[in-house]
Enzyme design. Structure first.
Site, PDB file in Angstrom:
ATOM      1  N   THR A  97       1.897  -1.114  -2.607  1.00  0.00           N
ATOM      2  CA  THR A  97       1.383  -2.408  -2.259  1.00  0.00           C
ATOM      3  C   THR A  97       1.127  -3.126  -3.349  1.00  0.00           C
ATOM      4  O   THR A  97       0.227  -3.043  -4.128  1.00  0.00           O
ATOM      5  CB  THR A  97       0.069  -2.462  -1.298  1.00  0.00           C
ATOM      6  OG1 THR A  97       0.188  -1.625  -0.308  1.00  0.00           O
ATOM      7  CG2 THR A  97      -0.436  -3.660  -0.967  1.00  0.00           C
ATOM      8  N   LYS A 172       2.655  -6.554   4.757  1.00  0.00           N
ATOM      9  CA  LYS A 172       1.566  -5.963   4.465  1.00  0.00           C
ATOM     10  C   LYS A 172       0.194  -6.836   4.079  1.00  0.00           C
ATOM     11  O   LYS A 172      -0.735  -6.621   4.607  1.00  0.00           O
ATOM     12  CB  LYS A 172       1.847  -5.094   3.244  1.00  0.00           C
ATOM     13  CG  LYS A 172       0.499  -4.199   2.862  1.00  0.00           C
ATOM     14  CD  LYS A 172       0.302  -3.176   3.795  1.00  0.00           C
ATOM     15  CE  LYS A 172      -1.066  -2.313   3.343  1.00  0.00           C
ATOM     16  NZ  LYS A 172      -0.649  -1.309   2.277  1.00  0.00           N
ATOM     17  N   LYS A 240      -7.987  -5.118  -4.392  1.00  0.00           N
ATOM     18  CA  LYS A 240      -6.658  -5.223  -5.125  1.00  0.00           C
ATOM     19  C   LYS A 240      -5.729  -5.982  -4.079  1.00  0.00           C
ATOM     20  O   LYS A 240      -5.056  -6.994  -4.406  1.00  0.00           O
ATOM     21  CB  LYS A 240      -5.974  -3.756  -5.389  1.00  0.00           C
ATOM     22  CG  LYS A 240      -4.885  -4.049  -6.236  1.00  0.00           C
ATOM     23  CD  LYS A 240      -4.008  -2.868  -6.175  1.00  0.00           C
ATOM     24  CE  LYS A 240      -3.214  -2.884  -4.697  1.00  0.00           C
ATOM     25  NZ  LYS A 240      -2.101  -1.816  -4.525  1.00  0.00           N
TER      26      LYS A 240
END
Length: 288
Positions: A97, A172, A240
């Site tokens: 990711t 995502k 994050k």
């Protein structure tokens, strides 16, 4: 069956590579901590390599699942990077990711080197990786995606091409925005129910069958009520991801007030010592 490499054997990468091996693919692994790679080989077969370049040499597909943009660049680029070892026409599939920017950057670098690139972040967490039930969101060329989809389905229950390079990462981000709001709402609902003196187990049982039902409620509601957070997708990982998508939102002009607020709430959880707690630990800051 393909001759593949897998770079990064963390809580996600290790089981994903294991599923590839169990499906009959010939897997060579690389991990920065060499002992992890050797332990993986002992458990799953295949081979380990000392560098990403060595792991990627002569492989049809090279998979990666590492920590962030910089980690990804470190295993892809440079003299010891995967691109230096891959044969012309080979495909790099990135499950990290990361930002849409780095996906586009590495896709362009792959094209310049005669390689192909798919950005393919996943959803489902450690449990999904271990059970082979991840959801994979991909960006890249349609023909290239069609070639690698069968291998991806070794560890995924669903995989879909969402558009050109970067589209997987953008999808995502949408996923994480949706999760952040749902977990905060569920946290407040359980907190309110407790203050109201309700039987939360009974409440969750009934409302999960109506419009309020969600994956988070079904899988995290009871553990949130029990204040159990020592599992699952860590708060520091979520922060994050939220940092990446909030930066993207500033670039594309998207208004994300709830997501920005939830990111601040996760910062509070980190300050409580909960950086490695599951993301459902948002409720903990309401019950201090």
């Amino acid at each position: 069956m393909a001759n593949v490499a897998f770079l990064g054997l963390g809580v996600m990468g290790s089981p994903m590579a294991g599923h590839l091996a169990r499906k009959g693919h010939d897997v060579t692994v690389f991990n920065r901590t060499r002992a992890k790679a050797e332990a993986w080989v002992d458990a799953n077969g295949g081979a380990s390599a000392a560098t990403p370049r060595e792991a990627a040499t002569d492989k049809t597909i090279v998979f990666a699942c590492v920590g962030n943009d910089d980690d990804l660049r470190s295993v892809v680029l440079g003299d010891d990077g995967a691109f230096a070892g891959m044969a012309k026409g080979a495909v790099f599939v990135d499950h990290t990711t990361s930002s849409a920017e780095v996906a586009r950057e590495l896709s362009a670098a792959a094209e310049a080197a005669g390689l192909r690139f798919i950005d393919a972040p996943v959803s489902g967490g450690q449990a999904g990786a271990e059970s082979g039930a991840l959801t994979v969101m991909c960006g890249g060329d349609a023909a290239t995606y069609a070639e690698v989809e069968p291998a991806i389905l070794s560890y995924a229950k669903a995989s879909r091409l969402m558009g050109p390079s970067g589209s997987g990462q953008l999808t995502k981000m949408v996923n994480q925005i949706a999760i952040a709001g749902v977990v905060q709402g569920l946290s407040e609902a359980i907190h309110f129910g407790k203050r109201a003196g309700l039987d939360i187990e009974a409440v969750l049982d009934v409302i999960s069958k109506g419009a309020a039902g969600s994956w988070q409620m079904e899988n995290r509601g009871r553990t949130m009520n029990a204040e159990k957070f020592d599992f699952g997708f860590a708060v520091e990982w979520m922060r994050k991801d939220l940092g990446i998508l909030l930066a993207e939102g500033r670039r594309n002009g998207a208004q994300l007030p709830v997501t920005a607020l939830v990111d601040q709430f996760y910062s509070d959880v980190e300050a409580m010592g909960g950086g490695r707690w599951d993301t459902s630990s948002l409720i903990a800051r309401l019950q201090r």
